[in-house]
Design a protein around this motif. Structure first.
Motif, PDB file in Angstrom:
ATOM      1  N   SER A   1      41.379  38.252  42.163  1.00 51.01           N
ATOM      2  CA  SER A   1      39.985  38.182  41.690  1.00 51.01           C
ATOM      3  C   SER A   1      39.129  37.293  42.587  1.00 51.01           C
ATOM      4  O   SER A   1      37.926  37.497  42.696  1.00 51.01           O
ATOM      5  CB  SER A   1      39.922  37.690  40.244  1.00 51.01           C
ATOM      6  OG  SER A   1      40.171  36.301  40.169  1.00 51.01           O
ATOM      7  N   LYS A   2      39.746  36.301  43.246  1.00 50.61           N
ATOM      8  CA  LYS A   2      39.017  35.403  44.148  1.00 50.61           C
ATOM      9  C   LYS A   2      39.008  35.902  45.585  1.00 50.61           C
ATOM     10  O   LYS A   2      38.398  35.283  46.452  1.00 50.61           O
ATOM     11  CB  LYS A   2      39.643  34.005  44.102  1.00 50.61           C
ATOM     12  CG  LYS A   2      39.429  33.323  42.769  1.00 50.61           C
ATOM     13  CD  LYS A   2      40.042  31.956  42.760  1.00 50.61           C
ATOM     14  CE  LYS A   2      39.734  31.297  41.424  1.00 50.61           C
ATOM     15  NZ  LYS A   2      40.199  29.922  41.373  1.00 50.61           N
TER      16      LYS A   2
ATOM     17  N   LYS B   1      46.843  37.845  39.615  1.00 50.63           N
ATOM     18  CA  LYS B   1      45.539  38.290  39.093  1.00 50.63           C
ATOM     19  C   LYS B   1      44.412  37.372  39.544  1.00 50.63           C
ATOM     20  O   LYS B   1      43.364  37.835  39.987  1.00 50.63           O
ATOM     21  CB  LYS B   1      45.579  38.341  37.570  1.00 50.63           C
ATOM     22  CG  LYS B   1      46.394  39.470  37.016  1.00 50.63           C
ATOM     23  CD  LYS B   1      46.415  39.431  35.498  1.00 50.63           C
ATOM     24  CE  LYS B   1      47.286  40.531  34.942  1.00 50.63           C
ATOM     25  NZ  LYS B   1      47.322  40.517  33.476  1.00 50.63           N
ATOM     26  N   CYS B   2      44.634  36.073  39.439  1.00 52.93           N
ATOM     27  CA  CYS B   2      43.601  35.107  39.806  1.00 52.93           C
ATOM     28  C   CYS B   2      43.273  35.170  41.293  1.00 52.93           C
ATOM     29  O   CYS B   2      42.104  35.227  41.682  1.00 52.93           O
ATOM     30  CB  CYS B   2      44.042  33.698  39.410  1.00 52.93           C
ATOM     31  SG  CYS B   2      42.826  32.423  39.787  1.00 52.93           S
TER      32      CYS B   2
END
Length: 124
Positions: free
Chosen positions: A45-46, A41-42
């Motif tokens: 998102s980046k 997820k991280c």
């Protein structure tokens, strides 16, 4: 070794995983943990493909585990291709990624630098 599966976003070696034989890797959409993986997820998102591409010092999700963190740090320092080369060589030398369940030779460390050296050399 299934080199084409490469390294997961969190640093785990999809290419050596024997946990789920039908899994086609972290980004295949078939990973059983894809919906709950903090690292996936991280990084999505980046807009990056792997945690090793991130400039932040992070230990969230699977990066709280020494194996994932060390593999990520190794790839950050030396590149994913070098990591894959070392893992492939180590496998040929008898180093086991998963022995019983998810534990293997890379799990026998409590020091990041010692594990990175083991990845580089295949020797304790």
């Amino acid at each position: 070794m299934k080199r084409e599966l490469g390294i997961a976003r969190c640093g785990l070696a999809c290419c050596l995983c024997s946990e789920n034989i039908s899994c086609a890797g972290c980004d295949s959409g078939q990973c059983p943990d894809k919906d709950v993986c903090a690292n996936r997820k991280c990084s999505i998102s980046k807009g990056i493909k792997h945690c090793y591409e991130c400039s932040e010092a992070c230990q969230k999700g699977l990066l709280s585990k020494i194996k994932s963190y060390s593999f990520t740090e190794f790839a950050k320092r030396y590149g994913e291709d070098t990591l894959l080369d070392c893992l492939e060589r180590n496998e040929k030398m008898g180093v086991v990624y998963h022995r019983e369940g998810i534990n293997g030779d890379y799990d026998a460390f409590d020091d990041v630098e010692a594990l990175i050296n083991f990845i580089k050399t295949g020797k304790r």
